[in-house]
Write an enzyme that holds these catalytic residues in place. Structure first.
Site, PDB file in Angstrom:
ATOM      1  N   GLY A 262       0.782  -1.233   0.000  1.00 18.11           N
ATOM      2  CA  GLY A 262       0.000   0.000   0.000  1.00 18.11           C
ATOM      3  C   GLY A 262       0.817   1.288   0.000  1.00 18.11           C
ATOM      4  N   SER A 263       2.059   1.232  -0.505  1.00 20.15           N
ATOM      5  CA  SER A 263       2.850   2.474  -0.510  1.00 20.15           C
ATOM      6  C   SER A 263       2.271   3.473  -1.518  1.00 20.15           C
ATOM      7  CB  SER A 263       4.330   2.197  -0.783  1.00 20.15           C
ATOM      8  OG  SER A 263       4.512   1.755  -2.104  1.00 20.15           O
TER       9      SER A 263
ATOM     10  N   MET B 100      -3.946  -7.054  -7.085  1.00 17.27           N
ATOM     11  CA  MET B 100      -3.505  -8.241  -7.810  1.00 17.27           C
ATOM     12  C   MET B 100      -4.658  -9.131  -8.295  1.00 17.27           C
ATOM     13  SD  MET B 100      -0.517  -7.752  -8.359  1.00 17.27           S
ATOM     14  CE  MET B 100       0.951  -6.884  -7.859  1.00 17.27           C
TER      15      MET B 100
ATOM     16  N   ILE C 119      -7.694  -9.559 -11.313  1.00 19.40           N
ATOM     17  CA  ILE C 119      -8.054  -9.060 -12.642  1.00 19.40           C
ATOM     18  C   ILE C 119      -9.547  -8.773 -12.674  1.00 19.40           C
ATOM     19  CG2 ILE C 119      -8.167  -9.647 -15.103  1.00 19.40           C
ATOM     20  CD1 ILE C 119      -5.519 -11.195 -14.645  1.00 19.40           C
ATOM     21  N   LEU C 120      -9.883  -7.540 -13.030  1.00 27.46           N
ATOM     22  CA  LEU C 120     -11.291  -7.141 -13.051  1.00 27.46           C
ATOM     23  C   LEU C 120     -11.972  -7.700 -14.296  1.00 27.46           C
ATOM     24  CD1 LEU C 120     -10.748  -3.400 -12.042  1.00 27.46           C
ATOM     25  CD2 LEU C 120     -11.429  -5.276 -10.532  1.00 27.46           C
TER      26      LEU C 120
ATOM     27  N   HIS D  29       1.485   0.488 -13.204  1.00 28.32           N
ATOM     28  CA  HIS D  29       2.220  -0.748 -13.479  1.00 28.32           C
ATOM     29  C   HIS D  29       3.724  -0.440 -13.487  1.00 28.32           C
ATOM     30  CE1 HIS D  29       2.810  -4.801 -14.961  1.00 28.32           C
ATOM     31  NE2 HIS D  29       3.670  -4.306 -15.836  1.00 28.32           N
TER      32      HIS D  29
ATOM     33  N   GLU E 187       6.910   5.836  -8.797  1.00 28.43           N
ATOM     34  CA  GLU E 187       5.461   5.595  -8.867  1.00 28.43           C
ATOM     35  C   GLU E 187       4.710   6.571  -7.963  1.00 28.43           C
ATOM     36  OE1 GLU E 187       4.024   1.528  -8.498  1.00 28.43           O
ATOM     37  OE2 GLU E 187       5.956   0.768  -9.165  1.00 28.43           O
TER      38      GLU E 187
END
Ligand code: GAR
Length: 193
Positions: A20-21, A95, A97-98, A113, A178
């Site tokens: 959760g960074s 992690m 996949i929707l 990503h 990121e």
């Protein structure tokens, strides 16, 4: 952008699975006056996700869906999002996949990503980048489409790969970028609204 300032900030949900960074950096960003988003909801695919501590610290509503029954969980998530009037979903190390049905969500879904997409989609990006002796890697914020890591790119940041980089070292270096890139991408996206 005036539309999303003050009490009109866009209601946002962040989906996590682990550390959760990125969630932490998005929360910090959302608390800035200039930020167009407010994080109202956190979804985690695991009750053990370390990132849940930020939900507690910043008093943000959270729910865990383990996807044991994917369709049922997705339906429940969509219901919650609608109830909370969420307009933006930020996937941040999520992690799962929707499904195609889920991404018809009436709002924007973004993902981050850890590679220079369209290169190195999927898992173990840093290992593969090092194995292939790439000189550069990086990170990408993109819209979520029905294909994995394939939606339209919002913003990218290049990071040099050193000869001494291990997957762990590279991951740390990219993660740092990121944390800057995700808020920048959101600013870019909303600058024209
Ligand atoms: C980040 O590096 C993110 O880009 C990656 O997982 C990590 C989560 O870190 N996501 C993916 O690989 C998705 N395909 P965090 O939990 O500390 O934000």
């Amino acid at each position: 952008m005036k539309k999303f300032l003050g009490s009109n900030k866009l209601k946002t949900a962040v989906f996590i699975s682990g550390t959760g960074s990125n969630l932490k950096s998005l929360i910090k960003f959302s608390l800035k006056k200039k930020s167009p988003i407010k994080i109202n909801f956190i979804i985690s695919s695991s009750s053990k996700a370390n990132g849940l501590k930020y939900a507690i610290k910043f008093k943000i509503k959270r729910k865990i869906f383990d996807y044991k029954n994917k369709q049922k969980d997705e339906d429940l998530i969509l219901k919650q999002l609608k109830k909370k009037d969420i307009g933006l979903i930020c996937l941040a190390g999520y992690m799962k996949i929707l499904s195609n049905n889920f991404i018809k969500f009436n709002g924007i879904i973004l993902n981050i990503h850890p590679s220079l997409l369209p290169n190195y989609k999927g898992l173990n990006t840093h290992e593969r980048v090092i194995q292939n002796k790439e000189k550069f890697s990086g990170c990408t914020v993109h819209f979520v489409s029905s294909k994995l890591d394939s939606g339209k790119i919002v913003l990218q940041k290049k990071v040099r790969v050193n000869k001494t980089d291990t997957p762990k070292k590279l991951s740390k270096k990219i993660l740092k970028q990121e944390h800057i890139l995700y808020p920048q991408a959101i600013m870019k996206l909303f600058a024209n609204l």
